[in-house]
Design a protein around this motif. Structure first.
Motif, PDB file in Angstrom:
ATOM      1  N   PHE A  30       0.849  -1.190   0.000  1.00 25.98           N
ATOM      2  CA  PHE A  30       0.000   0.000   0.000  1.00 25.98           C
ATOM      3  C   PHE A  30       0.881   1.235   0.000  1.00 25.98           C
ATOM      4  CE2 PHE A  30       0.620  -1.330   4.421  1.00 25.98           C
ATOM      5  CZ  PHE A  30       1.099  -0.174   5.021  1.00 25.98           C
ATOM      6  N   LEU A  31       0.274   2.371  -0.316  1.00 22.40           N
ATOM      7  CA  LEU A  31       0.959   3.653  -0.215  1.00 22.40           C
ATOM      8  C   LEU A  31       0.732   4.230   1.172  1.00 22.40           C
ATOM      9  CD1 LEU A  31       0.066   5.322  -3.635  1.00 22.40           C
ATOM     10  CD2 LEU A  31       2.233   4.262  -2.977  1.00 22.40           C
ATOM     11  N   PHE A  32       1.747   4.884   1.697  1.00 19.60           N
ATOM     12  CA  PHE A  32       1.592   5.573   2.974  1.00 19.60           C
ATOM     13  C   PHE A  32       1.920   7.039   2.758  1.00 19.60           C
ATOM     14  CE2 PHE A  32       2.329   7.281   7.075  1.00 19.60           C
ATOM     15  CZ  PHE A  32       1.497   6.562   7.926  1.00 19.60           C
ATOM     16  N   PHE A  33       0.916   7.901   2.930  1.00 18.29           N
ATOM     17  CA  PHE A  33       1.115   9.338   2.790  1.00 18.29           C
ATOM     18  C   PHE A  33       1.443   9.935   4.157  1.00 18.29           C
ATOM     19  CE2 PHE A  33      -1.918   8.503  -0.770  1.00 18.29           C
ATOM     20  CZ  PHE A  33      -1.035   8.809  -1.794  1.00 18.29           C
TER      21      PHE A  33
ATOM     22  N   ALA B 170      -0.542   6.292 -11.294  1.00 15.70           N
ATOM     23  CA  ALA B 170      -0.259   5.174 -12.185  1.00 15.70           C
ATOM     24  C   ALA B 170       1.158   4.639 -11.953  1.00 15.70           C
ATOM     25  CB  ALA B 170      -0.440   5.602 -13.635  1.00 15.70           C
ATOM     26  N   GLN B 171       2.124   5.550 -11.798  1.00 13.95           N
ATOM     27  CA  GLN B 171       3.503   5.127 -11.593  1.00 13.95           C
ATOM     28  C   GLN B 171       3.660   4.400 -10.262  1.00 13.95           C
ATOM     29  OE1 GLN B 171       6.355   8.248 -12.122  1.00 13.95           O
ATOM     30  NE2 GLN B 171       8.128   6.939 -11.775  1.00 13.95           N
TER      31      GLN B 171
ATOM     32  N   ASP C 207       3.120  -2.946  -7.473  1.00 17.35           N
ATOM     33  CA  ASP C 207       3.032  -4.281  -8.072  1.00 17.35           C
ATOM     34  C   ASP C 207       4.414  -4.912  -8.202  1.00 17.35           C
ATOM     35  OD1 ASP C 207       0.305  -4.166  -8.305  1.00 17.35           O
ATOM     36  OD2 ASP C 207       0.313  -3.466 -10.387  1.00 17.35           O
ATOM     37  N   MET C 208       5.403  -4.106  -8.567  1.00 21.23           N
ATOM     38  CA  MET C 208       6.749  -4.616  -8.766  1.00 21.23           C
ATOM     39  C   MET C 208       7.429  -4.950  -7.441  1.00 21.23           C
ATOM     40  SD  MET C 208       9.940  -2.765 -10.738  1.00 21.23           S
ATOM     41  CE  MET C 208       9.981  -1.415  -9.533  1.00 21.23           C
ATOM     42  N   ARG C 209       7.275  -4.071  -6.437  1.00 16.53           N
ATOM     43  CA  ARG C 209       7.991  -4.250  -5.168  1.00 16.53           C
ATOM     44  C   ARG C 209       7.270  -5.199  -4.220  1.00 16.53           C
ATOM     45  NH1 ARG C 209      10.633   1.580  -3.498  1.00 16.53           N
ATOM     46  NH2 ARG C 209      11.110   2.338  -5.602  1.00 16.53           N
TER      47      ARG C 209
END
Length: 275
Positions: free
Chosen positions: A26-29, A82-83, A89-91
């Motif tokens: 997940f992203l963490f802001f 998108a990036q 997905d890659m990491r």
């Protein structure tokens, strides 16, 4: 009888024991108001992830300034989303992003869909104002543009008004936890433990906090909680409490896991009487 000594094998098992990772990337802001310990908060997240085996290599975003050393994004766009989704997905593990700006529609989508988490860093607005004035004096002395407009308390209030709109926007989203400056500055180990909990990671809060404070760039200046008690006139302090009563009522003393603010919440009272 002397206590038994820990064997080298036992020590190796301790240092190389597997750590728990989140089930999904997940992203963490890491959002923070300026001059509120936001860089320290971001570094706690970043180092916690690195120690858990999740490298935080700098991503080459389009238009990124040369020499940027952390994953910082100003205006978050569809291209960023998108990036970052490709990177996840890659990491296959979380990526931390530092920001000072209002959540964009893309960030709102990521938070509401559970694909991102965040914390929001803030401090007593009276102390924030004094720190902004410090930054203004330093900018003038060095001939720099950043914070050069911060010359008076009224200048600081104008900047705080804008940033409170941003803070409110973040705190209206699900999955955003609250992290006040006083905890970062005076209870850094506790703040680290709360970061680990939100990330879903095992880790040593004392070791992470020590590494960040000793070895990472944090932009930490005076770092003095409640400095307004010594450096701000009583009338000015009272005027801040009046103007920003919604902030002090709804955010200042709230729990780390407080529920989201209602939509449209305003954290300042511009109509309040001037100092």
């Amino acid at each position: 009888m002397p206590a038994p000594r820990t064997s080298l094998i036992q020590k190796a098992r301790y240092w190389f024991s597997p750590r728990k990772r989140p089930a999904e990337p997940f992203l963490f802001f890491s959002y923070g108001m300026t001059k509120c310990g936001s860089t320290l908060a971001f570094q706690l997240v970043r180092v916690a992830l690195i120690e858990a085996g999740c490298p935080q290599d700098v991503i080459a975003f389009p238009g990124m300034p040369a020499g940027q050393r952390i994953n910082f994004i100003g205006q978050f766009t569809e291209a960023h989303r998108a990036q970052l989704e490709r990177e996840l997905d890659m990491r296959g593990y979380p990526i931390a992003i530092k920001t000072h700006t209002r959540p964009s529609p893309q960030e709102v989508y990521l938070m509401e869909s559970g694909l991102a988490r965040a914390h929001a860093v803030y401090r007593d607005l009276r102390d924030m104002a004094l720190s902004l004035l410090d930054a203004g004096q330093a900018a003038e002395a060095k001939g720099k543009r950043a914070f050069a407009e911060m010359r008076t308390l009224d200048d600081a209030k104008a900047g705080i008004d804008n940033q409170l709109d941003t803070l409110s926007a973040w705190l209206q989203l699900p999955g955003v936890r609250r992290l006040p400056f006083a905890r970062l500055a005076s209870q850094t180990e506790l703040a680290t433990a709360q970061v680990l909990d939100q990330l879903g990671l095992d880790g040593n809060p004392a070791r992470i906090a020590r590494r960040v404070l000793r070895a990472e760039f944090t932009q930490f200046n005076k770092g003095i909680p409640h400095r307004h008690r010594r450096e701000m006139a009583a009338a000015d302090s009272a005027a801040f409490l009046d103007r920003y009563a919604p902030f002090y009522d709804l955010v200042w003393d709230s729990a780390h896991r407080a529920p989201p603010l209602p939509p449209g919440t305003t954290l300042s009272r511009p109509e309040a009487a001037p100092a």
